[in-house]
Design an enzyme around this catalytic site. Structure first.
Site, PDB file in Angstrom:
ATOM      1  N   CYS A 175       0.756  -1.454   0.274  1.00  0.00           N
ATOM      2  CA  CYS A 175       0.273  -0.199   0.390  1.00  0.00           C
ATOM      3  C   CYS A 175       0.359   1.250   0.378  1.00  0.00           C
ATOM      4  O   CYS A 175       2.319   1.212   0.798  1.00  0.00           O
ATOM      5  CB  CYS A 175      -0.892  -0.441   1.241  1.00  0.00           C
ATOM      6  SG  CYS A 175      -1.894   1.357   1.873  1.00  0.00           S
ATOM      7  N   CYS A 181      -3.961   7.488  -0.726  1.00  0.00           N
ATOM      8  CA  CYS A 181      -5.297   7.623  -1.682  1.00  0.00           C
ATOM      9  C   CYS A 181      -7.110   7.912  -0.724  1.00  0.00           C
ATOM     10  O   CYS A 181      -7.573   8.040  -0.693  1.00  0.00           O
ATOM     11  CB  CYS A 181      -6.379   6.355  -1.902  1.00  0.00           C
ATOM     12  SG  CYS A 181      -5.948   4.565  -0.916  1.00  0.00           S
ATOM     13  N   THR A 235      -3.665   4.394   8.362  1.00  0.00           N
ATOM     14  CA  THR A 235      -2.159   4.444   6.905  1.00  0.00           C
ATOM     15  C   THR A 235      -1.737   5.741   6.934  1.00  0.00           C
ATOM     16  O   THR A 235      -2.609   6.804   6.968  1.00  0.00           O
ATOM     17  CB  THR A 235      -3.204   3.921   6.167  1.00  0.00           C
ATOM     18  OG1 THR A 235      -4.701   3.398   6.359  1.00  0.00           O
ATOM     19  CG2 THR A 235      -2.036   3.612   4.749  1.00  0.00           C
ATOM     20  N   GLU A 249       0.186   1.408   9.366  1.00  0.00           N
ATOM     21  CA  GLU A 249      -0.774   1.997  10.297  1.00  0.00           C
ATOM     22  C   GLU A 249      -0.263   2.501  11.885  1.00  0.00           C
ATOM     23  O   GLU A 249       0.271   2.018  12.015  1.00  0.00           O
ATOM     24  CB  GLU A 249      -1.728   0.896  10.799  1.00  0.00           C
ATOM     25  CG  GLU A 249      -2.519   1.231   9.609  1.00  0.00           C
ATOM     26  CD  GLU A 249      -1.684   0.829   7.876  1.00  0.00           C
ATOM     27  OE1 GLU A 249      -0.881  -0.795   7.948  1.00  0.00           O
ATOM     28  OE2 GLU A 249      -2.037   0.535   6.741  1.00  0.00           O
ATOM     29  N   HIS A 268     -13.645   5.205  -1.504  1.00  0.00           N
ATOM     30  CA  HIS A 268     -12.719   4.434  -1.279  1.00  0.00           C
ATOM     31  C   HIS A 268     -12.352   3.036  -1.453  1.00  0.00           C
ATOM     32  O   HIS A 268     -11.511   1.780  -1.843  1.00  0.00           O
ATOM     33  CB  HIS A 268     -12.504   4.411   0.877  1.00  0.00           C
ATOM     34  CG  HIS A 268     -10.912   4.230   1.290  1.00  0.00           C
ATOM     35  ND1 HIS A 268      -9.990   4.056   0.705  1.00  0.00           N
ATOM     36  CD2 HIS A 268     -10.652   3.404   2.295  1.00  0.00           C
ATOM     37  CE1 HIS A 268      -8.617   3.946   1.131  1.00  0.00           C
ATOM     38  NE2 HIS A 268      -9.499   3.262   2.221  1.00  0.00           N
ATOM     39  N   TYR A 303     -10.300  -0.329  -4.438  1.00  0.00           N
ATOM     40  CA  TYR A 303     -10.042  -1.789  -3.860  1.00  0.00           C
ATOM     41  C   TYR A 303      -9.643  -2.896  -4.909  1.00  0.00           C
ATOM     42  O   TYR A 303      -8.722  -3.784  -5.482  1.00  0.00           O
ATOM     43  CB  TYR A 303     -10.695  -2.845  -3.088  1.00  0.00           C
ATOM     44  CG  TYR A 303      -9.756  -2.267  -1.618  1.00  0.00           C
ATOM     45  CD1 TYR A 303     -10.415  -0.457  -1.143  1.00  0.00           C
ATOM     46  CD2 TYR A 303      -9.349  -2.703  -0.720  1.00  0.00           C
ATOM     47  CE1 TYR A 303      -9.137  -0.463   0.052  1.00  0.00           C
ATOM     48  CE2 TYR A 303      -8.729  -2.568   0.551  1.00  0.00           C
ATOM     49  CZ  TYR A 303      -8.873  -1.493   1.552  1.00  0.00           C
ATOM     50  OH  TYR A 303      -7.865  -0.741   2.431  1.00  0.00           O
ATOM     51  N   CYS A 328      -6.075  -0.843  -6.232  1.00  0.00           N
ATOM     52  CA  CYS A 328      -4.652  -1.695  -6.105  1.00  0.00           C
ATOM     53  C   CYS A 328      -4.215  -2.733  -6.058  1.00  0.00           C
ATOM     54  O   CYS A 328      -3.382  -3.636  -5.928  1.00  0.00           O
ATOM     55  CB  CYS A 328      -4.323  -0.851  -4.463  1.00  0.00           C
ATOM     56  SG  CYS A 328      -6.015  -1.129  -3.983  1.00  0.00           S
ATOM     57  N   GLU A 360      -6.073  -6.122   5.986  1.00  0.00           N
ATOM     58  CA  GLU A 360      -6.454  -4.684   5.086  1.00  0.00           C
ATOM     59  C   GLU A 360      -7.310  -4.965   4.549  1.00  0.00           C
ATOM     60  O   GLU A 360      -7.980  -4.621   3.987  1.00  0.00           O
ATOM     61  CB  GLU A 360      -4.873  -4.377   4.696  1.00  0.00           C
ATOM     62  CG  GLU A 360      -5.326  -3.468   3.350  1.00  0.00           C
ATOM     63  CD  GLU A 360      -4.588  -2.996   2.965  1.00  0.00           C
ATOM     64  OE1 GLU A 360      -4.152  -3.493   2.118  1.00  0.00           O
ATOM     65  OE2 GLU A 360      -4.861  -1.724   2.641  1.00  0.00           O
TER      66      GLU A 360
HETATM   67  C1  LIG Z   1      -4.303  -1.591   7.017  1.00  0.00           C
HETATM   68  C2  LIG Z   1      -5.461  -0.943   7.910  1.00  0.00           C
HETATM   69  C3  LIG Z   1      -6.027   0.175   7.363  1.00  0.00           C
HETATM   70  C4  LIG Z   1      -6.888   1.120   7.222  1.00  0.00           C
HETATM   71  N1  LIG Z   1      -7.277   2.045   7.058  1.00  0.00           N
HETATM   72  C5  LIG Z   1      -7.750   3.658   7.035  1.00  0.00           C
HETATM   73  C6  LIG Z   1      -7.457   4.362   7.474  1.00  0.00           C
HETATM   74  O1  LIG Z   1      -6.695   5.004   7.349  1.00  0.00           O
HETATM   75  N2  LIG Z   1      -8.115   5.637   7.348  1.00  0.00           N
HETATM   76  C7  LIG Z   1      -9.403   4.601   8.585  1.00  0.00           C
HETATM   77  O2  LIG Z   1      -9.991   5.697   8.729  1.00  0.00           O
HETATM   78  N3  LIG Z   1      -9.665   3.726   9.157  1.00  0.00           N
HETATM   79  C8  LIG Z   1      -8.732   2.974   8.291  1.00  0.00           C
HETATM   80  N4  LIG Z   1      -9.217   1.359   8.649  1.00  0.00           N
HETATM   81  C9  LIG Z   1      -9.893   1.014   9.644  1.00  0.00           C
HETATM   82  C10 LIG Z   1     -11.082   0.174   8.898  1.00  0.00           C
HETATM   83  O3  LIG Z   1     -11.969   0.929   8.222  1.00  0.00           O
HETATM   84  C11 LIG Z   1     -11.812  -0.334  10.162  1.00  0.00           C
HETATM   85  O4  LIG Z   1     -10.580  -1.606  10.501  1.00  0.00           O
HETATM   86  C12 LIG Z   1     -12.656  -1.223  10.190  1.00  0.00           C
HETATM   87  O5  LIG Z   1     -13.703  -0.166   9.784  1.00  0.00           O
HETATM   88  C13 LIG Z   1     -13.785  -1.750  11.444  1.00  0.00           C
HETATM   89  O6  LIG Z   1     -13.756  -1.494  11.992  1.00  0.00           O
HETATM   90  P1  LIG Z   1     -13.075  -1.972  13.507  1.00  0.00           P
HETATM   91  O7  LIG Z   1     -11.048  -2.754  12.656  1.00  0.00           O
HETATM   92  O8  LIG Z   1     -12.668  -1.133  14.472  1.00  0.00           O
HETATM   93  O9  LIG Z   1     -13.604  -3.520  13.715  1.00  0.00           O
HETATM   94  P2  LIG Z   1     -15.098  -3.636  14.911  1.00  0.00           P
HETATM   95  O10 LIG Z   1     -15.239  -2.716  14.463  1.00  0.00           O
HETATM   96  O11 LIG Z   1     -13.982  -4.281  16.004  1.00  0.00           O
HETATM   97  O12 LIG Z   1     -15.804  -4.857  13.430  1.00  0.00           O
HETATM   98  C14 LIG Z   1     -15.328  -6.500  14.094  1.00  0.00           C
HETATM   99  C15 LIG Z   1     -16.513  -6.990  13.643  1.00  0.00           C
HETATM  100  O13 LIG Z   1     -17.588  -6.916  14.587  1.00  0.00           O
HETATM  101  C16 LIG Z   1     -18.458  -5.948  13.640  1.00  0.00           C
HETATM  102  N5  LIG Z   1     -19.719  -4.729  14.587  1.00  0.00           N
HETATM  103  C17 LIG Z   1     -19.093  -3.486  14.450  1.00  0.00           C
HETATM  104  N6  LIG Z   1     -19.652  -2.996  15.276  1.00  0.00           N
HETATM  105  C18 LIG Z   1     -20.281  -3.310  15.188  1.00  0.00           C
HETATM  106  C19 LIG Z   1     -22.063  -2.655  15.150  1.00  0.00           C
HETATM  107  N7  LIG Z   1     -22.757  -2.287  16.391  1.00  0.00           N
HETATM  108  N8  LIG Z   1     -23.488  -4.112  15.294  1.00  0.00           N
HETATM  109  C20 LIG Z   1     -23.376  -4.994  15.004  1.00  0.00           C
HETATM  110  N9  LIG Z   1     -21.809  -5.633  14.407  1.00  0.00           N
HETATM  111  C21 LIG Z   1     -20.350  -4.728  14.733  1.00  0.00           C
HETATM  112  C22 LIG Z   1     -18.134  -5.428  12.201  1.00  0.00           C
HETATM  113  O14 LIG Z   1     -19.169  -6.180  11.384  1.00  0.00           O
HETATM  114  C23 LIG Z   1     -16.719  -6.889  12.230  1.00  0.00           C
HETATM  115  O15 LIG Z   1     -17.274  -8.632  11.806  1.00  0.00           O
HETATM  116  C24 LIG Z   1      -7.935   0.929   8.363  1.00  0.00           C
HETATM  117  C25 LIG Z   1      -7.816  -0.785   8.862  1.00  0.00           C
HETATM  118  C26 LIG Z   1      -6.785  -1.527   8.490  1.00  0.00           C
HETATM  119  C27 LIG Z   1      -7.425  -2.889   8.763  1.00  0.00           C
END
Ligand SMILES: Cc1cc2nc3c(=O)[nH]c(=O)nc-3n(C[C@H](O)[C@H](O)[C@H](O)COP(=O)(O)OP(=O)(O)OC[C@H]3O[C@@H](n4cnc5c(N)ncnc54)[C@H](O)[C@@H]3O)c2cc1C
Lengths: 101, 487
Positions: B100, B104, B191, B260, B295, B299, B302, B446
């Site tokens: 990555c 973006c 990121t 990250e 966003h 995918y 990339c 990711e």
């Molecule tokens: C490598 C990587 C790069 C990233 N880069 C960026 C970035 O540059 N900028 C940025 O803003 N974000 C970034 N993200 C964040 C990404 O958007 C989040 O990881 C994603 O939105 C999921 O949130 P979480 O990781 O908190 O997972 P969680 O919210 O903990 O999700 C885990 C599980 O719980 C479920 N869940 C969560 N909330 C609920 C709910 N209320 N009800 C029912 N089920 C639920 C989800 O569907 C999932 O199955 C990145 C993530 C990764 C892994």
């Protein structure tokens, strides 16, 4: 007569079937009457636009002079083999230049 | 100011006074540290390729604000052609980095904020859009890298922001005065933030009136007072910091994923001219939706580029093992190509089907963009599985580069990890390590969670699915005349 200034615009080569840079440098090596310049050069005589695949998505800048469009396998829409490409481009530049002047 | 070159970019990072921690230490200079260098190199390519004649057509664009040539990563899409070029650009660079290159996220954040602030101003009479245009011009003129900062830590996911035991689980406004606002909280999984210039904060989800303090969008430099970055670990990251050489790293130049960080915002002051949403809770959902769809569009670009490299590496592994002509291997490679191009098709399609927003900026087709990302959460795992199948177990059991070069056991490593004649054991190890780097651990996660977890896409797919129309089609064919019960 001075050299013919060929403005060169290449596509972005995202998934290329040909290498524009090496084809264009072969064009320069084939005929020493050509001067390859950047496409933004205001003094260019001819604009050469090269796309590395048939989708030919490269942006086409405005230019009132002759424009030659080359893809990985065509010049102005006509099929050309990879081996003949540099020479065929030179011929087309000379022809376009003559018809323009 | 003109567009920055790769070295201008790296130089500009050194001018920051950024607060970064990793492995329990404060990092003095990110650009000089082996943990961060691959991410800096990857991002640097987004600058460098703007000056390469064979890539500039994708990497540059004409600013609609100034008419000047700018780096496309700072451009607001003005047509479906711009949206298509974005996808091609992402595939291009990912094919060169195999990882990555981070830029973006901020680009999508800028495009989303641009169109949403326009609509806010139209309805609310605010001046957020004018402020944002000025900010954008500053970004374009200085060719800055912006971290797109949406994801909040979220604490207990079953609770809304205001119901959390700890109010800082979502970024929120703690003070407003005549000069600006003060915000507190954190953004997770940021990121490329440690090698960015700016961060553009957005709310993480739709908000109700009760949570209006959490409806905040604003931008500020990543080294603003009160901002602390704690860098996240990645699979095998110690292979970078040790003295084990480059082979074991797999992709020594560009690393894995984007690098990250958890970014803490400890009472950060943001002047009004950099505030683009402040308590307009009714617009939080729209901003999230726009950002997420832009966003998710990425995918199939990339990840197609990354998959191009995985397919190449897998084919080279098969060649080195003498199995490349086996029919099942060829068929599996075909399947990898098919999955890759399916992702790419989706990204191109959602771009072609894009449309102008009231601001004039172009927006992708959200149904198709969400479909692409949903596929990514599955297909990249399948591509990795097929790659593991073909590459063989050595990818998981290879000795180290030090053993390869060891005076006593090196000869055994060379002898027993050899495949076909004509391919050295060292080259075979290099390819195996590249496959390992690109198909496991952090790299896979990711694809699952980046740009939102799968369920987030399914919610949007359902919302855009036009089910009522589908039911009408079915009822018509089935000869049902009941018009009352249409969905
Ligand atoms: C490598 C990587 C790069 C990233 N880069 C960026 C970035 O540059 N900028 C940025 O803003 N974000 C970034 N993200 C964040 C990404 O958007 C989040 O990881 C994603 O939105 C999921 O949130 P979480 O990781 O908190 O997972 P969680 O919210 O903990 O999700 C885990 C599980 O719980 C479920 N869940 C969560 N909330 C609920 C709910 N209320 N009800 C029912 N089920 C639920 C989800 O569907 C999932 O199955 C990145 C993530 C990764 C892994």
């Amino acid at each position: 007569m001075g050299k013919i200034k060929v403005g060169v615009k290449l596509c972005g080569h995202c998934n290329p079937l040909a290498d524009g840079l090496s084809i264009v440098s072969a064009v320069g090596a084939t005929h020493n009457g050509l001067e390859l310049v950047h496409w933004e050069d205001p003094d260019k005589d001819v604009l050469l636009i090269f796309s590395a695949c048939p989708s030919n998505c490269v942006s086409k800048p405005d230019f009132s002079g002759p424009i030659i469009i080359v893809t990985d396998s065509t010049i102005n829409g006509a099929k050309v083999s990879a081996q003949q490409m540099p020479e065929a481009i030179v011929e087309m530049v000379l022809a376009e230049r003559n018809s323009d002047s | 100011m003109a567009m920055k070159s790769g070295s201008d970019y790296k130089e500009s990072l050194k001018q920051r006074n950024i607060n970064v921690y990793a492995f329990g230490e404060k990092i003095e200079e990110v650009t000089a540290h082996p943990l961060f260098q691959p991410h800096v190199e990857a991002a640097s390519l987004t600058y460098e390729l703007a000056f390469d004649p064979s890539t500039e057509d994708l990497v540059t664009a004409k600013s609609h604000l100034t008419n000047k040539k700018i780096n496309r990563f700072t451009h607001i899409h003005q047509s479906t052609d711009d949206l298509i070029k974005k996808v091609k650009l992402l595939r291009l660079i990912a094919g060169k980095t195999g990882s990555c290159y981070q830029r973006c996220v901020g680009w999508d954040a800028m495009n989303a904020t641009y169109s949403v602030t326009f609509e806010m101003d139209q309805e609310l009479g605010t001046d957020y859009h004018q402020r944002f245009r000025k900010y954008l011009e500053y970004i374009q003129e200085n060719d800055l890298m912006v971290a797109g900062s949406m994801t909040d830590p979220k604490g207990d996911r079953s609770l809304t922001p205001g119901k959390q035991k700890d109010p800082d689980m979502f970024v929120h406004v703690v003070e407003k005065n005549d000069k600006g606002i003060v915000i507190r909280g954190a953004k997770a999984h940021m990121t490329g933030i440690v090698n960015s210039h700016e961060m553009l904060v957005m709310p993480t989800m739709a908000m109700g009136e009760d949570d209006k303090a959490y409806a905040v969008a604003c931008a500020f430099p990543v080294d603003t007072e009160g901002v602390i970055h704690i860098f996240g670990r990645q699979t095998n990251d110690e292979r970078r910091t040790g003295d084990g050489g480059e082979i074991d790293q797999g992709n020594a130049k560009y690393g894995t994923v984007g690098g990250e960080a958890l970014t803490i915002l400890e009472d950060v002051f943001v002047p009004w001219e950099r505030v683009f949403m402040c308590e307009e809770a009714q617009y939080a959902g729209l901003l999230v939706e726009r950002f997420a769809s832009y966003h998710r569009q990425n995918y199939g670009g990339c990840k197609a580029g990354v998959s191009d490299v995985i397919i190449g590496a897998t084919t080279a592994m098969a060649q080195s093992s003498g199995v490349d002509k086996a029919s099942h291997v060829r068929d599996k490679v075909v399947e990898m190509v098919h999955l890759t191009e399916t992702l790419y098709c989706g990204s191109i399609a959602c771009s072609c089907e894009g449309a102008a927003t009231p601001s004039g900026a172009y927006y992708v087709n959200p149904l198709l963009a969400n479909t692409v990302k949903q596929n990514v959460t599955r297909f990249i795992y399948e591509i990795a599985r097929l790659s593991h199948d073909i590459s063989g177990g050595c990818m998981a059991t290879l000795p180290s580069e030090k053993d390869l070069n060891h005076p006593e056991v090196g000869k055994y490593v060379k002898k027993y990890f050899k495949g076909v004649e004509g391919v050295s054991t060292e080259d075979r190890m290099r390819i195996a390590r590249l496959v390992e780097n690109m198909t496991g651990g952090t790299a896979l996660v990711e694809s699952m969670h980046g740009a939102g977890s799968p369920q987030a896409q399914r919610v949007m797919i359902l919302r855009q699915a036009n089910l009522g129309h589908k039911v009408k089609l079915a009822k018509k064919l089935a000869g049902i005349k009941d018009k009352e019960k249409d969905l």
